[in-house]
Every structure is written in C-alpha cells, then in structure tokens.
Design a protein around this motif. Structure first.
Motif, PDB file in Angstrom:
ATOM      1  N   THR A 227       0.902  -1.783  -0.438  1.00  0.00           N
ATOM      2  CA  THR A 227       0.068   0.074   0.037  1.00  0.00           C
ATOM      3  C   THR A 227       0.990   0.951   0.129  1.00  0.00           C
ATOM      4  O   THR A 227       1.892   1.570  -1.249  1.00  0.00           O
ATOM      5  CB  THR A 227      -0.581   0.030   1.178  1.00  0.00           C
ATOM      6  OG1 THR A 227      -0.554  -0.644   2.309  1.00  0.00           O
ATOM      7  CG2 THR A 227      -1.727  -0.929   1.154  1.00  0.00           C
ATOM      8  N   CYS A 228       0.628   2.153   1.448  1.00  0.00           N
ATOM      9  CA  CYS A 228       1.485   2.948   1.681  1.00  0.00           C
ATOM     10  C   CYS A 228       3.200   3.286   2.112  1.00  0.00           C
ATOM     11  O   CYS A 228       3.166   2.777   2.862  1.00  0.00           O
ATOM     12  CB  CYS A 228       0.879   4.308   1.323  1.00  0.00           C
ATOM     13  SG  CYS A 228       0.770   6.303   1.767  1.00  0.00           S
ATOM     14  N   CYS A 229       3.403   4.044   1.547  1.00  0.00           N
ATOM     15  CA  CYS A 229       4.706   5.008   2.410  1.00  0.00           C
ATOM     16  C   CYS A 229       4.757   4.807   3.671  1.00  0.00           C
ATOM     17  O   CYS A 229       5.566   5.027   4.558  1.00  0.00           O
ATOM     18  CB  CYS A 229       6.239   4.879   1.788  1.00  0.00           C
ATOM     19  SG  CYS A 229       5.549   7.044   1.326  1.00  0.00           S
ATOM     20  N   GLY A 230       3.167   5.623   3.859  1.00  0.00           N
ATOM     21  CA  GLY A 230       3.593   6.400   5.295  1.00  0.00           C
ATOM     22  C   GLY A 230       3.677   7.705   5.181  1.00  0.00           C
ATOM     23  O   GLY A 230       2.839   8.239   5.857  1.00  0.00           O
ATOM     24  N   GLN A 231       3.413   8.425   3.988  1.00  0.00           N
ATOM     25  CA  GLN A 231       4.332   9.963   4.269  1.00  0.00           C
ATOM     26  C   GLN A 231       3.192  10.973   4.496  1.00  0.00           C
ATOM     27  O   GLN A 231       3.515  12.072   5.219  1.00  0.00           O
ATOM     28  CB  GLN A 231       5.389  10.422   2.684  1.00  0.00           C
ATOM     29  CG  GLN A 231       6.091  11.303   2.465  1.00  0.00           C
ATOM     30  CD  GLN A 231       6.726  11.889   1.541  1.00  0.00           C
ATOM     31  OE1 GLN A 231       6.565  12.798   1.231  1.00  0.00           O
ATOM     32  NE2 GLN A 231       6.693  10.421   0.808  1.00  0.00           N
ATOM     33  N   PRO A 232       1.677   9.973   3.639  1.00  0.00           N
ATOM     34  CA  PRO A 232       0.886  11.882   3.817  1.00  0.00           C
ATOM     35  C   PRO A 232       0.536  11.473   5.187  1.00  0.00           C
ATOM     36  O   PRO A 232       0.519  12.516   5.876  1.00  0.00           O
ATOM     37  CB  PRO A 232      -0.060  11.362   2.771  1.00  0.00           C
ATOM     38  CG  PRO A 232       0.451  10.288   1.926  1.00  0.00           C
ATOM     39  CD  PRO A 232       1.830   9.289   2.671  1.00  0.00           C
ATOM     40  N   ALA A 233       0.420  10.932   5.529  1.00  0.00           N
ATOM     41  CA  ALA A 233      -0.463  11.194   7.504  1.00  0.00           C
ATOM     42  C   ALA A 233       1.198  11.491   8.359  1.00  0.00           C
ATOM     43  O   ALA A 233       0.695  12.063   8.999  1.00  0.00           O
ATOM     44  CB  ALA A 233      -0.721   9.358   8.055  1.00  0.00           C
ATOM     45  N   PHE A 234       2.171  11.387   7.910  1.00  0.00           N
ATOM     46  CA  PHE A 234       3.712  11.668   8.695  1.00  0.00           C
ATOM     47  C   PHE A 234       3.573  12.969   7.824  1.00  0.00           C
ATOM     48  O   PHE A 234       3.882  14.293   9.281  1.00  0.00           O
ATOM     49  CB  PHE A 234       4.692  10.673   8.480  1.00  0.00           C
ATOM     50  CG  PHE A 234       5.742  11.213   8.727  1.00  0.00           C
ATOM     51  CD1 PHE A 234       5.948  10.390  10.366  1.00  0.00           C
ATOM     52  CD2 PHE A 234       6.523  12.341   7.824  1.00  0.00           C
ATOM     53  CE1 PHE A 234       6.624  11.322  10.832  1.00  0.00           C
ATOM     54  CE2 PHE A 234       7.580  12.799   9.178  1.00  0.00           C
ATOM     55  CZ  PHE A 234       8.079  12.208  10.598  1.00  0.00           C
ATOM     56  N   ASN A 235       3.398  13.220   7.102  1.00  0.00           N
ATOM     57  CA  ASN A 235       3.295  14.942   6.923  1.00  0.00           C
ATOM     58  C   ASN A 235       2.262  15.534   7.640  1.00  0.00           C
ATOM     59  O   ASN A 235       2.262  16.773   8.140  1.00  0.00           O
ATOM     60  CB  ASN A 235       3.889  14.652   5.458  1.00  0.00           C
ATOM     61  CG  ASN A 235       5.193  14.472   5.009  1.00  0.00           C
ATOM     62  OD1 ASN A 235       5.830  14.206   5.552  1.00  0.00           O
ATOM     63  ND2 ASN A 235       5.012  14.534   3.708  1.00  0.00           N
ATOM     64  N   ALA A 236       1.337  15.437   7.530  1.00  0.00           N
ATOM     65  CA  ALA A 236      -0.135  15.370   7.639  1.00  0.00           C
ATOM     66  C   ALA A 236      -0.266  15.991   9.320  1.00  0.00           C
ATOM     67  O   ALA A 236      -0.882  16.454  10.240  1.00  0.00           O
ATOM     68  CB  ALA A 236      -0.827  15.581   7.227  1.00  0.00           C
ATOM     69  N   GLY A 237       1.180  14.748   9.641  1.00  0.00           N
ATOM     70  CA  GLY A 237       0.601  15.018  11.313  1.00  0.00           C
ATOM     71  C   GLY A 237       0.385  14.082  12.785  1.00  0.00           C
ATOM     72  O   GLY A 237       1.013  13.716  13.499  1.00  0.00           O
ATOM     73  N   PHE A 238      -0.183  13.008  11.511  1.00  0.00           N
ATOM     74  CA  PHE A 238      -0.527  11.432  12.177  1.00  0.00           C
ATOM     75  C   PHE A 238       0.833  10.974  12.433  1.00  0.00           C
ATOM     76  O   PHE A 238       1.321  10.052  11.684  1.00  0.00           O
ATOM     77  CB  PHE A 238      -1.239  11.085  11.146  1.00  0.00           C
ATOM     78  CG  PHE A 238      -2.977  12.215  11.739  1.00  0.00           C
ATOM     79  CD1 PHE A 238      -3.810  12.160  12.700  1.00  0.00           C
ATOM     80  CD2 PHE A 238      -2.908  12.622   9.994  1.00  0.00           C
ATOM     81  CE1 PHE A 238      -4.674  13.402  12.795  1.00  0.00           C
ATOM     82  CE2 PHE A 238      -4.253  13.752  10.108  1.00  0.00           C
ATOM     83  CZ  PHE A 238      -4.935  14.349  11.728  1.00  0.00           C
ATOM     84  N   GLN A 239       1.822  11.015  13.205  1.00  0.00           N
ATOM     85  CA  GLN A 239       2.475  10.458  13.531  1.00  0.00           C
ATOM     86  C   GLN A 239       2.047   9.000  13.875  1.00  0.00           C
ATOM     87  O   GLN A 239       3.276   7.537  13.101  1.00  0.00           O
ATOM     88  CB  GLN A 239       4.060  10.645  14.536  1.00  0.00           C
ATOM     89  CG  GLN A 239       4.238  11.468  13.593  1.00  0.00           C
ATOM     90  CD  GLN A 239       6.115  11.877  14.122  1.00  0.00           C
ATOM     91  OE1 GLN A 239       6.407  11.181  14.843  1.00  0.00           O
ATOM     92  NE2 GLN A 239       6.017  12.976  14.340  1.00  0.00           N
TER      93      GLN A 239
END
Length: 239
Positions: free
Chosen positions: A40-52
C-alpha cells in the motif's frame, strides 16, 4: 538481479503506465522484477500531516510487505526519501531498528538505481523532443540525486536537454502545501513553468510524478504548449 517494485499511491491510481514502463526499463537492464500486490502506502502523507502514530502503522506494514534482502526500486524520490530519512526516526530504539537500517540501504529511486547500482546509463531509448529537467526537492535534497537523471537523459537518442534557470527551486507542490497555501503554490508553479518555457523546451522531465502532476495541472489550466513526462516513460520510449 532480483528487484522488488514499489509503486506509490498516486502512480498506482493516476499514472499506471509509468509503473509498467519502469518494469520494462528494469527488465531491459537485466533485472527480475517482482511486485507484491499487497503493498500500500509508504506512510508519508499521514506523517507529513502530523499523524505519526497512524503513519507508523502504515510504515510497519511497508516493512512487512518489503521484507527480504532484495533491492526495492520506486519511480519516486519523494517516497524513497521518506523511507530513507524518516523511518529511522519513527522506529528508533524499537524492535524494527536494525530492519529499518537494512531497508535504508536497499531502497532506491529508479535513476539512482540504474546509474549507481546497475551501472547502466544507455537503455537504447529514442525520443525526438527538446526538454528541460526539473530537480524535485526530494530527489535533490533527501536522496542527493542530481547527476544520475541527466546522465540517463544524455543517452536518449533525439533528446535535446537544456537547463532552465533556478532549476533547483521548488515547483510549489509540497503535498498538502499546495492545498493549504494555494496562491503561493501557484506562483511557484508559474515561475517554474516560465523558466522551463524560456529554454524553448517542449517537455519538462522529472523523477517525481508529484511535481509533474502539479506542473501539468498549471499548464493545462493556462493552456500552455508544453507537456510533462516522467523519466521512466522517457527511458522506455522508442523500443
């Protein structure tokens, strides 16, 4: 050489042909390419939005999906830069610490992998056009990729490559930056496209479809006579 293919979300959804062209290029360079359909995703969008915390869950899945010892190659320096630079921070002092260290060493953007790992620069591509190259922020600053795409493009028959002014300046996308600060983002896109057109280029080439998507949106809105093209699509041209 066995290679695991990582296809970022937006390429999967919007530019699948680039993914197929990347497979063609890697196979022509002598690689056996595998694709884990569960990725799926690498996780970057959530991380950049502050949802660590949420990002870490996605990143943990990425670790599972890409376990093993093979190289992981992606048509996106943005995703590769995130895995290389931010996974170590997310998983510091965790049970995945050593696994992430190994992941850093075997995750590559396409141009970087072709030139620095496979030692291949001429893929036999042909594309008769005048183009200019855009250095994405992720490629340039997070992955230290500068010469590699240019070395590959220099060997594409029929391609005339001309450098634009302020080539290392951001295009204005920056993920959610383009949404939160739209006027600034559009101003930066205008500057980038203006600089590209001043070279006489018919095409803007980059390693990152995220930048190209942003620039192409601006170009289409303005009805300008220039197009965008991912480097994987260029390298798969004419054969």
């Amino acid at each position: 050489m066995n290679v695991q293919l990582f296809i970022p979300c937006f390429i999967d959804q919007l530019y699948p042909q680039t993914a197929f062209n990347m497979v063609k290029v890697l196979e022509k360079a002598g690689c056996t390419v595998t694709y884990n359909a569960e990725q799926t995703c690498c996780g970057q969008p959530a991380f950049n939005a502050g949802f660590q915390r949420e990002a870490k869950e996605v990143c943990t899945k990425f670790l599972h999906d890409f376990s093993g010892s093979e190289y992981i190659v992606a048509p996106s320096a943005s995703c590769v830069g995130f895995v290389r630079n931010y996974y170590p921070k997310l998983f510091d002092n965790s049970s995945h610490h050593n696994e992430v260290k190994e992941l850093q060493k075997r995750t590559f953007e396409l141009a970087d992998f072709l030139v620095n790992v496979l030692k291949v620069e001429d893929l036999g591509a042909t594309l008769h056009t005048k183009a200019t190259y855009h250095d994405s922020c992720a490629a340039l600053r997070e992955c230290k990729i500068k010469a590699e795409p240019r070395a590959l493009l220099a060997r594409v028959k029929g391609l005339e490559l001309t450098e634009m002014n302020d080539v290392e300046t951001c295009c204005g996308f920056g993920g959610t930056f383009a949404v939160k600060f739209e006027p600034i983002s559009m101003g930066m896109a205008d500057q980038k496209v203006t600089n590209a057109r001043q070279t006489g280029a018919e095409c803007i080439i980059s390693t990152d479809h995220s930048c190209l998507m942003h620039l192409d949106g601006y170009i289409r809105h303005k009805g300008l006579p220039i197009q965008t093209m991912h480097i994987a699509d260029v390298l798969a041209s004419g054969w």
